[in-house]
Design a protein around this motif. Structure first.
Motif, PDB file in Angstrom:
ATOM      1  N   ARG A  37       0.847  -1.196   0.000  1.00  0.00           N
ATOM      2  CA  ARG A  37       0.000   0.000   0.000  1.00  0.00           C
ATOM      3  C   ARG A  37       0.882   1.245   0.000  1.00  0.00           C
ATOM      4  O   ARG A  37       1.999   1.240   0.517  1.00  0.00           O
ATOM      5  CB  ARG A  37      -0.934   0.017   1.200  1.00  0.00           C
ATOM      6  CG  ARG A  37      -0.231   0.028   2.526  1.00  0.00           C
ATOM      7  CD  ARG A  37      -1.197  -0.100   3.706  1.00  0.00           C
ATOM      8  NE  ARG A  37      -0.446  -0.098   4.954  1.00  0.00           N
ATOM      9  CZ  ARG A  37      -0.005   0.992   5.560  1.00  0.00           C
ATOM     10  NH1 ARG A  37      -0.255   2.188   5.049  1.00  0.00           N
ATOM     11  NH2 ARG A  37       0.681   0.913   6.678  1.00  0.00           N
ATOM     12  N   TYR A  47      -3.619   0.514  -3.115  1.00  0.00           N
ATOM     13  CA  TYR A  47      -3.167  -0.863  -2.905  1.00  0.00           C
ATOM     14  C   TYR A  47      -2.675  -1.456  -4.226  1.00  0.00           C
ATOM     15  O   TYR A  47      -3.203  -1.154  -5.290  1.00  0.00           O
ATOM     16  CB  TYR A  47      -4.311  -1.737  -2.391  1.00  0.00           C
ATOM     17  CG  TYR A  47      -4.704  -1.473  -0.964  1.00  0.00           C
ATOM     18  CD1 TYR A  47      -4.082  -2.142   0.083  1.00  0.00           C
ATOM     19  CD2 TYR A  47      -5.702  -0.553  -0.662  1.00  0.00           C
ATOM     20  CE1 TYR A  47      -4.447  -1.899   1.405  1.00  0.00           C
ATOM     21  CE2 TYR A  47      -6.077  -0.303   0.649  1.00  0.00           C
ATOM     22  CZ  TYR A  47      -5.440  -0.980   1.674  1.00  0.00           C
ATOM     23  OH  TYR A  47      -5.799  -0.736   2.980  1.00  0.00           O
ATOM     24  N   TYR A  95      -8.068   0.931  -3.875  1.00  0.00           N
ATOM     25  CA  TYR A  95      -7.670   2.062  -3.043  1.00  0.00           C
ATOM     26  C   TYR A  95      -8.603   2.167  -1.848  1.00  0.00           C
ATOM     27  O   TYR A  95      -9.668   1.543  -1.800  1.00  0.00           O
ATOM     28  CB  TYR A  95      -7.666   3.366  -3.848  1.00  0.00           C
ATOM     29  CG  TYR A  95      -9.023   3.871  -4.272  1.00  0.00           C
ATOM     30  CD1 TYR A  95      -9.699   4.843  -3.534  1.00  0.00           C
ATOM     31  CD2 TYR A  95      -9.635   3.383  -5.432  1.00  0.00           C
ATOM     32  CE1 TYR A  95     -10.943   5.311  -3.937  1.00  0.00           C
ATOM     33  CE2 TYR A  95     -10.876   3.854  -5.835  1.00  0.00           C
ATOM     34  CZ  TYR A  95     -11.521   4.816  -5.085  1.00  0.00           C
ATOM     35  OH  TYR A  95     -12.758   5.283  -5.478  1.00  0.00           O
ATOM     36  N   GLU A  96      -8.169   2.953  -0.880  1.00  0.00           N
ATOM     37  CA  GLU A  96      -8.976   3.222   0.313  1.00  0.00           C
ATOM     38  C   GLU A  96      -9.169   4.713   0.438  1.00  0.00           C
ATOM     39  O   GLU A  96      -8.223   5.486   0.276  1.00  0.00           O
ATOM     40  CB  GLU A  96      -8.274   2.686   1.563  1.00  0.00           C
ATOM     41  CG  GLU A  96      -9.048   2.930   2.843  1.00  0.00           C
ATOM     42  CD  GLU A  96      -8.351   2.361   4.076  1.00  0.00           C
ATOM     43  OE1 GLU A  96      -8.720   2.761   5.180  1.00  0.00           O
ATOM     44  OE2 GLU A  96      -7.438   1.532   3.917  1.00  0.00           O
ATOM     45  N   LYS A 100     -12.919   3.402   3.652  1.00  0.00           N
ATOM     46  CA  LYS A 100     -13.671   2.449   2.836  1.00  0.00           C
ATOM     47  C   LYS A 100     -12.775   1.983   1.695  1.00  0.00           C
ATOM     48  O   LYS A 100     -12.157   2.793   1.013  1.00  0.00           O
ATOM     49  CB  LYS A 100     -14.950   3.088   2.292  1.00  0.00           C
ATOM     50  CG  LYS A 100     -15.805   2.122   1.483  1.00  0.00           C
ATOM     51  CD  LYS A 100     -17.183   2.698   1.234  1.00  0.00           C
ATOM     52  CE  LYS A 100     -18.023   1.849   0.306  1.00  0.00           C
ATOM     53  NZ  LYS A 100     -18.136   0.461   0.643  1.00  0.00           N
ATOM     54  N   ILE A 101     -12.699   0.665   1.504  1.00  0.00           N
ATOM     55  CA  ILE A 101     -11.851   0.075   0.480  1.00  0.00           C
ATOM     56  C   ILE A 101     -12.674  -0.192  -0.779  1.00  0.00           C
ATOM     57  O   ILE A 101     -13.775  -0.745  -0.707  1.00  0.00           O
ATOM     58  CB  ILE A 101     -11.198  -1.227   0.990  1.00  0.00           C
ATOM     59  CG1 ILE A 101     -10.220  -0.906   2.120  1.00  0.00           C
ATOM     60  CG2 ILE A 101     -10.475  -1.952  -0.147  1.00  0.00           C
ATOM     61  CD1 ILE A 101      -9.627  -2.121   2.801  1.00  0.00           C
ATOM     62  N   TYR A 102     -12.106   0.203  -1.918  1.00  0.00           N
ATOM     63  CA  TYR A 102     -12.727  -0.021  -3.220  1.00  0.00           C
ATOM     64  C   TYR A 102     -11.785  -0.867  -4.076  1.00  0.00           C
ATOM     65  O   TYR A 102     -10.581  -0.600  -4.112  1.00  0.00           O
ATOM     66  CB  TYR A 102     -12.967   1.313  -3.946  1.00  0.00           C
ATOM     67  CG  TYR A 102     -13.854   2.273  -3.190  1.00  0.00           C
ATOM     68  CD1 TYR A 102     -15.226   2.281  -3.386  1.00  0.00           C
ATOM     69  CD2 TYR A 102     -13.301   3.185  -2.286  1.00  0.00           C
ATOM     70  CE1 TYR A 102     -16.044   3.169  -2.693  1.00  0.00           C
ATOM     71  CE2 TYR A 102     -14.113   4.074  -1.587  1.00  0.00           C
ATOM     72  CZ  TYR A 102     -15.475   4.062  -1.795  1.00  0.00           C
ATOM     73  OH  TYR A 102     -16.280   4.935  -1.105  1.00  0.00           O
ATOM     74  N   HIS A 103     -12.328  -1.839  -4.755  1.00  0.00           N
ATOM     75  CA  HIS A 103     -11.534  -2.648  -5.683  1.00  0.00           C
ATOM     76  C   HIS A 103     -11.608  -2.042  -7.081  1.00  0.00           C
ATOM     77  O   HIS A 103     -11.869  -2.730  -8.065  1.00  0.00           O
ATOM     78  CB  HIS A 103     -12.019  -4.096  -5.694  1.00  0.00           C
ATOM     79  CG  HIS A 103     -11.731  -4.811  -4.421  1.00  0.00           C
ATOM     80  ND1 HIS A 103     -12.308  -6.026  -4.105  1.00  0.00           N
ATOM     81  CD2 HIS A 103     -10.923  -4.515  -3.377  1.00  0.00           C
ATOM     82  CE1 HIS A 103     -11.871  -6.428  -2.927  1.00  0.00           C
ATOM     83  NE2 HIS A 103     -11.033  -5.523  -2.470  1.00  0.00           N
ATOM     84  N   CYS A 119       1.706  -4.755   3.304  1.00  0.00           N
ATOM     85  CA  CYS A 119       0.475  -4.877   4.095  1.00  0.00           C
ATOM     86  C   CYS A 119       0.658  -5.939   5.177  1.00  0.00           C
ATOM     87  O   CYS A 119       1.200  -7.013   4.913  1.00  0.00           O
ATOM     88  CB  CYS A 119      -0.703  -5.249   3.196  1.00  0.00           C
ATOM     89  SG  CYS A 119      -1.241  -3.905   2.120  1.00  0.00           S
ATOM     90  N   GLU A 123      -4.400  -5.746   7.414  1.00  0.00           N
ATOM     91  CA  GLU A 123      -4.649  -4.996   6.187  1.00  0.00           C
ATOM     92  C   GLU A 123      -4.976  -5.929   5.018  1.00  0.00           C
ATOM     93  O   GLU A 123      -5.835  -5.612   4.187  1.00  0.00           O
ATOM     94  CB  GLU A 123      -3.439  -4.122   5.856  1.00  0.00           C
ATOM     95  CG  GLU A 123      -3.251  -2.990   6.854  1.00  0.00           C
ATOM     96  CD  GLU A 123      -1.862  -2.395   6.836  1.00  0.00           C
ATOM     97  OE1 GLU A 123      -1.718  -1.287   7.380  1.00  0.00           O
ATOM     98  OE2 GLU A 123      -0.919  -3.017   6.295  1.00  0.00           O
ATOM     99  N   GLN A 126      -8.563  -7.057   5.574  1.00  0.00           N
ATOM    100  CA  GLN A 126      -9.501  -5.980   5.275  1.00  0.00           C
ATOM    101  C   GLN A 126      -9.648  -5.793   3.772  1.00  0.00           C
ATOM    102  O   GLN A 126     -10.762  -5.600   3.267  1.00  0.00           O
ATOM    103  CB  GLN A 126      -9.033  -4.670   5.918  1.00  0.00           C
ATOM    104  CG  GLN A 126      -9.223  -4.632   7.414  1.00  0.00           C
ATOM    105  CD  GLN A 126      -8.671  -3.349   8.022  1.00  0.00           C
ATOM    106  OE1 GLN A 126      -7.879  -2.639   7.409  1.00  0.00           O
ATOM    107  NE2 GLN A 126      -9.089  -3.054   9.231  1.00  0.00           N
ATOM    108  N   PHE A 127      -8.520  -5.850   3.040  1.00  0.00           N
ATOM    109  CA  PHE A 127      -8.582  -5.620   1.605  1.00  0.00           C
ATOM    110  C   PHE A 127      -9.343  -6.735   0.892  1.00  0.00           C
ATOM    111  O   PHE A 127     -10.217  -6.468   0.077  1.00  0.00           O
ATOM    112  CB  PHE A 127      -7.178  -5.471   1.002  1.00  0.00           C
ATOM    113  CG  PHE A 127      -7.224  -5.190  -0.465  1.00  0.00           C
ATOM    114  CD1 PHE A 127      -7.465  -3.910  -0.920  1.00  0.00           C
ATOM    115  CD2 PHE A 127      -7.069  -6.206  -1.397  1.00  0.00           C
ATOM    116  CE1 PHE A 127      -7.556  -3.634  -2.283  1.00  0.00           C
ATOM    117  CE2 PHE A 127      -7.157  -5.951  -2.750  1.00  0.00           C
ATOM    118  CZ  PHE A 127      -7.398  -4.657  -3.196  1.00  0.00           C
TER     119      PHE A 127
END
Length: 199
Positions: A37, A47, A95-96, A100-103, A119, A123, A126-127
């Motif tokens: 990250r 990420y 990214y976060e 909030k994490i988005y793929h 990471c 982490e 979470q991802f």
């Protein structure tokens, strides 16, 4: 964040990936397939997955390779004090923002000399738990990469920190769905994953 392991600094970046550099004596930490990250500011970080580690030569290395009877001290000095960086190529997978994490691909890439971190277990969990394997499409789109080995190494990393056996099963099912029209790629990935399961 706890247990931050700095593995290098950003050399150059784009939306879909970036290149980080580190000293040769830092090379024991980053590895192929590792989730990393790059934190920026205001709760925003990018990420990525390391897909290549590249070590360039220089004039001294070229001379040492052809020399006979190079002492261990000279080799150690070249490896430990070498100025040419080890380059790690990283595929952006999400990214976060605002916790909030988005793929998805990030709105902006990291900047030159930003620190890149490996990471930690929390982490990673979470991802991979955010969303439904949306980051797989970024890996599958990178046809020039060894995606079978990349998936296998990523699965191995997740398996070592995530004790939920359903994750692997659901991930394989998702790959089968995504690649239902690309049998050769699917078989290549499943073959690599089989090596992880049997090891």
């Amino acid at each position: 964040m706890t247990n931050q392991i700095e593995i290098g600094r950003l050399l150059r970046a784009g939306t879909t990936g970036f290149i980080a550099g580190c000293r040769v004596n830092q090379l024991n930490v980053p590895s192929f397939g590792a989730l990393v990250r790059a934190p920026l500011s205001d709760g925003y970080q990018v990420y990525g997955i390391i897909h290549d580690i590249h070590i360039d030569d220089d004039g001294l290395v070229r001379q040492l390779v052809t020399a006979s009877n190079v002492s261990d001290d000279v080799l150690r000095d070249n490896r430990e004090n070498r100025i040419v960086p080890v380059e790690m190529s990283v595929l952006t997978v999400g990214y976060e923002q605002d916790k909030k994490i988005y793929h998805l691909l990030p709105p902006r890439p990291p900047l030159s000399l930003d620190v890149i971190y490996l990471c930690n277990e929390n982490e990673i969990n979470q991802f991979v738990s955010a969303g439904r394997f949306g980051y797989f499409r970024h890996i599958l789109r990178a046809k020039e990469l060894p995606i079978g080995e990349l998936f296998a190494t990523h699965f191995k990393q997740v398996k070592s920190v995530n004790k939920d056996s359903a994750w692997s099963k659901n991930a394989v099912q998702e790959l089968m769905t995504l690649l239902r029209d690309d049998y050769p790629t699917l078989m290549s990935i499943l073959g690599a994953l089989r090596d992880i399961v049997e090891s």
